[in-house]
Design an enzyme around this catalytic site. Structure first.
Site, PDB file in Angstrom:
ATOM      1  N   ARG A 152      -4.119  14.059   1.527  1.00 59.46           N
ATOM      2  CA  ARG A 152      -4.514  13.795   2.922  1.00 59.46           C
ATOM      3  C   ARG A 152      -4.554  15.065   3.757  1.00 59.46           C
ATOM      4  O   ARG A 152      -5.386  15.181   4.654  1.00 59.46           O
ATOM      5  CB  ARG A 152      -3.554  12.781   3.552  1.00 59.46           C
ATOM      6  CG  ARG A 152      -3.816  11.396   3.008  1.00 59.46           C
ATOM      7  CD  ARG A 152      -2.900  10.390   3.612  1.00 59.46           C
ATOM      8  NE  ARG A 152      -3.307   9.052   3.246  1.00 59.46           N
ATOM      9  CZ  ARG A 152      -2.538   7.989   3.364  1.00 59.46           C
ATOM     10  NH1 ARG A 152      -1.320   8.097   3.853  1.00 59.46           N
ATOM     11  NH2 ARG A 152      -2.981   6.812   3.014  1.00 59.46           N
TER      12      ARG A 152
ATOM     13  N   LYS B 166      -3.085 -10.571  -2.181  1.00 63.34           N
ATOM     14  CA  LYS B 166      -3.386 -11.534  -1.119  1.00 63.34           C
ATOM     15  C   LYS B 166      -4.865 -11.796  -0.895  1.00 63.34           C
ATOM     16  O   LYS B 166      -5.638 -10.879  -0.638  1.00 63.34           O
ATOM     17  CB  LYS B 166      -2.773 -11.031   0.191  1.00 63.34           C
ATOM     18  CG  LYS B 166      -1.274 -11.124   0.184  1.00 63.34           C
ATOM     19  CD  LYS B 166      -0.729 -10.881   1.574  1.00 63.34           C
ATOM     20  CE  LYS B 166       0.295  -9.781   1.553  1.00 63.34           C
ATOM     21  NZ  LYS B 166      -0.046  -8.585   2.269  1.00 63.34           N
TER      22      LYS B 166
ATOM     23  N   GLY C 144      -4.852   2.009  -1.334  1.00 66.63           N
ATOM     24  CA  GLY C 144      -3.754   2.767  -1.937  1.00 66.63           C
ATOM     25  C   GLY C 144      -3.564   2.527  -3.421  1.00 66.63           C
ATOM     26  O   GLY C 144      -3.503   3.474  -4.208  1.00 66.63           O
TER      27      GLY C 144
ATOM     28  N   GLY D 241      -7.109  -0.593   4.641  1.00 68.24           N
ATOM     29  CA  GLY D 241      -7.431  -1.572   5.683  1.00 68.24           C
ATOM     30  C   GLY D 241      -8.697  -1.193   6.434  1.00 68.24           C
ATOM     31  O   GLY D 241      -9.538  -2.048   6.739  1.00 68.24           O
TER      32      GLY D 241
END
Ligand code: AMP
Length: 397
Positions: free
Chosen positions: A38, A200, A355, A378
């Site tokens: 990052r 999920k 991730g 996300g």
């Protein structure tokens, strides 16, 4: 998206840029960086500003501090040396920047770089507080958003700050993300295959709904698949699934059928009686014994998935096929990773985000065999679902 400004739209000579980066890197127990990706990806925009003769204020979050002040484990001091080395110059860490009498402009010389201490030491950051945003904006002439992974969050440094900045643009990393995500979603090449996994369904309903309009095939693995299998009447034993989303899974299957989109669910699963029982057995995914749980996709599923991936010209992958953190249940995820890289070598365009999938690619040393690795989890899913993100909307004005 057309109006959004880029770094090249500004002359930074003598100007102060405040750049929102995502330097939220993982640290080990000795607070040493374990994966610098990052930071490495954020360097180019900083270099752009200082090589133009600009002055740079960098701001980021790190980890999940409580939001009521300094916490050693989450201090950006932990990354300061590495950042200075990468930029080849001393970078000063600044705390207390939210004080009334704090002002920085006069102290900065051309090509200076300073780093604000972890934004999330102030609760105001996550509260999208207007005063906090105003203070940040007042430090600079130009606001640059180069933190794609946080563009879906309405925080002071990604959202309200834009309302108080006269000039703003996206950095090179956000620009690359948008170009590559738009490429995978909208380029003409077909067949287009989406691979989705993880635990999920609830997080991914909107994205599946949207992808059904765009893709030819959807491969679903991970615990998510159990909810779909259950909705088709399968016996999934003790496997993880979401009761509340059975009817949603069913309506997604029906929508896909109507639009001629093929949904591939696992035919077989690697199962055991509990997650720490490695005495594994493979069962038909629709017929698990009551005392067993499925923790990975089986050989038959892998072969079917591989055939689909092999034929694909565009591939997007988010989420593991099983509990890939545990060796006994990691094969499905790693085989899918291999298959995506093989297809890429043969000319397919592949984009991996999130991730877990990115860490599977890295564990497999396949980073260079994927067309684009997104820094967004996300943010990526929300961008696909809505065609934009809250911060990008504001930057577009
Ligand atoms: P998510 O946050 O929804 O993307 O889920 C990621 C997590 O799902 C990973 O930590 C996996 O270990 C977990 N996972 C994937 N497949 C399964 C499964 N069959 N049973 C339980 N957990 C799973």
């Amino acid at each position: 998206m057309m109006k959004i400004k880029k770094l090249n739209d500004f002359n930074f000579k003598g100007k102060i840029a405040i750049i929102r980066v995502d330097f939220n890197v993982p640290l080990d127990e000795n607070l040493r960086i374990t994966d610098s990706t990052r930071i490495d990806l954020g360097i180019k925009s900083i270099d752009h500003v200082i090589s133009n003769g600009g002055k740079c204020i960098i701001m980021s979050h790190l980890g999940r501090p409580k939001g009521n002040g300094y916490e050693k484990d989450y201090s950006l001091k932990n990354i300061l040396k590495y950042l200075s080395r990468k930029l080849n110059k001393d970078v000063l860490l600044i705390d207390q920047y939210f004080k009334d009498d704090f002002s920085i402009g006069g102290f900065l010389n051309e090509r200076d770089v300073v780093l604000l201490e972890n934004l999330r030491f102030y609760s105001e950051e996550k509260e999208n507080d207007l005063n906090f945003a105003k203070k940040l904006a007042s430090m600079a002439d130009i606001y640059v958003n180069n933190a794609f992974g946080t563009c879906h969050r309405a925080h002071a440094s990604t959202n309200s700050i834009i309302k108080f900045s006269k000039n703003y643009c996206i950095g090179d990393l956000v620009n690359d993300e948008l170009n590559n995500i738009n490429k995978v979603l909208f380029d003409e090449n077909k067949p287009f295959t989406a691979i989705l996994g993880g635990a999920k369904v609830s997080d991914k309903i909107n994205v599946i709904e949207k992808l059904i309009d765009l893709v030819d095939n959807i491969i679903i693995g991970g615990a998510m698949a159990n909810t779909f299998i259950k909705s088709k009447g399968g016996n999934i034993g003790k496997s993880l699934f979401e009761e509340d989303n059975i009817s949603v899974a069913n309506s997604l299957i029906r929508k896909a059928e109507k639009q001629n989109v093929k949904i591939y669910l696992p035919e077989d699963l690697v199962c055991s009686k509990s997650i720490d029982d490695f005495n594994t057995k493979i069962f038909n995914s629709y017929d698990l014994p009551d005392e067993y749980s499925g923790f990975d996709v089986g050989y038959k599923s892998i072969n079917t998935f591989k055939e689909v991936i092999k034929r694909s010209k565009k591939i997007i992958w988010n989420g593991p096929m099983g509990v890939f953190e545990i060796d006994a249940f990691s094969k499905g995820t790693f085989e899918i990773c291999n298959s995506v890289t093989e297809a890429t070598k043969k000319g397919a365009f592949s984009l991996v985000g999130g991730g877990d999938s990115v860490s599977a690619v890295k564990k497999n040393n396949k980073e260079n065999n994927i067309s684009f690795i997104s820094t967004g989890g996300g943010a990526l899913l929300e961008y696909i679902s809505n065609g934009t993100l809250p911060s990008l909307e504001l930057l577009n004005n």
